[in-house]
Design an enzyme around this catalytic site. Structure first.
Site, PDB file in Angstrom:
ATOM      1  CG  LEU A   1      -2.315  -0.522   1.026  1.00 11.75           C
ATOM      2  CD1 LEU A   1      -3.081  -0.541   2.334  1.00 11.75           C
ATOM      3  CD2 LEU A   1      -3.052   0.336   0.019  1.00 11.75           C
ATOM      4  CG  HIS A   2       3.251   1.904  -3.441  1.00 12.46           C
ATOM      5  ND1 HIS A   2       3.662   2.575  -4.551  1.00 12.46           N
ATOM      6  CD2 HIS A   2       2.325   1.013  -3.851  1.00 12.46           C
ATOM      7  CE1 HIS A   2       3.011   2.086  -5.610  1.00 12.46           C
ATOM      8  NE2 HIS A   2       2.216   1.147  -5.204  1.00 12.46           N
ATOM      9  CB  ALA A   3       2.731   7.210  -2.398  1.00 19.30           C
TER      10      ALA A   3
ATOM     11  CB  ALA B   1      -1.924   5.184  -0.143  1.00 17.29           C
TER      12      ALA B   1
END
Lengths: 104, 596
Positions: free
Chosen positions: A16-18, A21
């Site tokens: 769930l990286h940028a 996200a």
């Protein structure tokens, strides 16, 4: 008030990286329900808050508990389920890489 | 006056300041400093009265609205450029942060309950949020703290009425002076006409350097302290060729650099006029001139300077400066884009030449002697999982153009076989998954270890091309660490041992009927051109900016005179004698180009 819950797995390589996200937060904000996320041992965070989602620090393979509360809880949960399953439509995943589907 | 500040002394008329940096883009620019301040600002802290709370919240909301508009504006500009998709996502994440309840609600509470002013309330909120990030073990997620700083700084600047983005065009004759430039800054700047860029920090690979080269304006990076002492509008000269800055130049210095600038421009123009002519000797021996590059944008510069393709595309940048490993798709995208841009020209991509200390994997150990340690193909074979990700992407990209794969630091035939087996596996995997790829991508090796040079005949039998990496070959053959100042003077391409090694490699390639290229710095030095031509090398790969001069030398010589010079050079024994002979002959032959 309806309550819907599910445990969803993060399947994309980067977790769930940028980028993921952003997609998750944008999606959650489409619904009126409260959408809360947590991992084992972490406090719940609001799925409509990007900072909250990032503090989950959910890498690949982590399981996230999703709890939706409100009139459109069911729809919200379904939408999130779809996102998790598609690996957040990460371009670095899935597309042009048929090999990854085989594990399902 | 005894109470003069240090600054005033430095700015005293007639006294210039010389600041050393690194060349990031060649050329000379003389203009006025346009300072871009990107350092942290001091946050004002004061209490407001209860009645002012509502107005203070409105002030905060207005600053957030303004920040949102600015980011939207940046996003709009970015979206036009397909290379900037990654930046677009960063900007989008920042926009969401602006409106994040964790930030806004808490700051609002502090204004109402503790009568803090908006800037202070925001700063305190950020500090609190960052605490929850500090606890995160994963480095990538922990580092998102910096995004929160970026966003809150923007709001605070807006609250204080500071200039946030480079919205106004810099005045004419501007040289941008900054501590560092963000991707957004550089993109904004590239839309205006500026004369040059200089930054306190950075490397040849930083964003500002790449943009400067693409815009063909001079740039100097790593000029420590320049942004601290240069005032807006101050006279400044940057020499991007030699990598330094002169602040508050004297009239005499301005004249000197004007002359240097004229010389540089005249020279460029003259050389570029010949760019479409082939690199062919007077007696018809044709060679190829390639560029060494690291970013696909640099390809344009290779072409404008008359290059025939890419002789060395380094892929290390994909791995460094990040917290995770690049995915196959990231590799593939980069290679495909490069091949699209090359539009049919040959492109040699080298698999990563890194040590375990540079690759973002846990448990990496410091090595006492990295040059001789676990690096390049040794590291690749040690971590076939990481290696195969790159190989798969290369094979897939192979369908999009004239791609060739090159392996660094091969020491002998067994290692070459092992590496080729990995490639074969990757290819079989792709075939099994029905993923489109090119199976027969030509495979070559960097000949950069003396051991490989000595057994070049055996290696030539099982690969499709050689590329001689002279930088490492010279270091290893002469046992010299170039970084070590005490011995660096011994690093000499004209050592007879090096000439013999080069000749051995070239002959082995010719015998086996495979092309031999050279891609070290030696290839771009005009003095070496006749020797390399005489050895029968098929292509020379170098920095794009060196191509025009090398081409000119090639076009003015005959193969016979080159062979004669090589023969005479190799009859001598000492480095000094060889250098003296070659330099003497070349300067006599090309007084205009090479003297001085």
């Amino acid at each position: 008030m309806k309550v819907q819950e599910a445990y969803l797995e993060v399947v994309n390589d980067l977790g769930l990286h940028a980028r993921a996200a952003v997609k998750l937060v944008v999606e959650a904000n489409k619904f009126d329900s409260y959408v809360m996320l947590s991992r084992e041992g972490t406090p719940e965070v609001n799925a409509k808050s990007i900072m909250g989602v990032l503090t989950l620090a959910a890498g690949k393979g982590s399981v996230v508990k999703v709890r939706c509360e409100g009139d459109d809880a069911e729809e919200a949960l379904e939408a999130l389920r779809g996102l998790f399953r598609s690996g957040f439509e990460d371009e670095s995943q899935a597309k042009e890489k048929p090999g990854t589907e085989a594990n399902d | 006056m005894t109470d003069r500040t240090e600054d005033e002394v430095k700015r005293a008329p007639g006294r210039s300041a010389f600041i050393d940096g690194m060349s990031a883009s060649p050329g000379v620019a003389i203009g006025r400093a346009f300072t871009v301040d990107r350092r942290r600002i001091r946050t004002p802290k004061y209490h407001i009265s209860a009645e002012q709370a509502e107005a203070e919240i409105e002030r905060l909301e207005a600053a957030i609205d303004m920040s949102e508009r600015q980011l939207q504006d940046i996003e709009n500009r970015l979206s036009r450029d397909s290379d900037s998709q990654e930046h677009v996502l960063i900007v989008r994440a920042h926009r969401l942060m602006l409106r994040d309840e964790m930030l806004v609600d808490k700051a609002r509470d502090l204004i109402i309950e503790e009568h803090a002013n908006a800037e202070w309330a925001l700063r305190r909120t950020v500090r609190r949020i960052k605490k929850s990030f500090d606890l995160i073990r994963d480095e990538y997620f922990r580092e998102r703290r910096s995004d929160i700083d970026f966003v809150s700084d923007r709001i605070i600047r807006n609250l204080m009425g500071h200039i946030v983005d480079l919205e106004e065009a810099p005045p004419e004759n501007s040289i941008v002076v900054a501590h560092d430039l963000s991707p957004a800054d550089t993109i904004m700047l590239s839309r205006h006409s500026i004369l040059g860029i200089v930054t306190d920090v950075g490397a040849r690979t930083s964003h500002s350097a790449i943009v400067a080269r693409a815009l063909e304006i001079p740039a100097v990076v790593g000029a420590a302290g320049v942004s601290e002492i240069a005032g807006n509008g101050d006279r400044i000269i940057i020499d991007g060729t030699r990598g330094h800055v002169v602040l508050w130049p004297s009239q005499r210095e301005v004249r000197t650099y004007r002359a240097a600038r004229r010389r540089y421009l005249a020279h460029e123009e003259e050389l570029l006029a010949e760019r479409d002519l082939p690199a062919k000797t007077k007696d018809g021996h044709r060679v190829q001139l390639f560029g060494n590059i690291e970013f696909d944008k640099e390809l344009d510069s290779v072409i404008t300077h008359g290059g025939d393709g890419i002789g060395l595309y380094r892929t290390e940048f994909l791995y460094v400066g990040r917290k995770d490993l690049p995915t196959e798709e990231e590799h593939y995208e980069v290679y495909r884009r490069l091949l699209d841009r090359a539009d049919g020209l040959p492109v040699i991509i080298r698999t990563f030449d890194l040590g375990g200390d540079k690759v973002p994997i846990p448990g990496r150990a410091r090595e006492p002697n990295p040059a001789m340690g676990l690096r390049a193909v040794r590291f690749s074979l040690n971590r076939p999982d990481i290696f195969k990700t790159q190989l798969r992407a290369l094979l897939r990209a192979g369908v999009h153009g004239d791609l060739r794969i090159m392996f660094p630091l091969i020491s002998g035939p067994a290692e070459l076989e092992e590496v080729k087996a990995c490639l074969k596996e990757a290819s079989a995997e792709l075939a099994g998954q029905d993923v489109p790829h090119r199976e027969d991508v030509p495979v070559g090796i960097m000949v950069e270890l003396p051991s490989a040079a000595v057994v070049a005949d055996r290696l030539a039998a099982s690969c499709d091309f050689f590329s001689i990496g002279t930088n490492d070959l010279i270091q290893y053959a002469l046992g010299i660490d170039r970084q070590n100042r005490d011995v660096a003077y011994l690093y000499k391409p004209s050592h007879l041992a090096i000439l013999r090694l080069l000749k051995t490699i070239a002959e082995a390639g010719k015998e086996a009927g495979i092309p031999v290229s050279i891609c070290g710095e030696m290839a771009g030095d005009p003095m070496n051109v006749p020797l390399l031509l005489a050895m029968g090398l098929d292509s020379f790969s170098m920095n794009a900016l060196s191509i025009p001069m090398v081409k000119r030398i090639i076009r003015a010589m005959t193969l016979d005179e080159c062979r004669d010079l090589l023969r005479r050079a190799m009859e001598l024994s000492s480095i000094d004698e060889i250098e003296k002979l070659v330099r003497g002959e070349m300067i006599a032959r090309f007084p205009e180009e090479l003297a001085g």
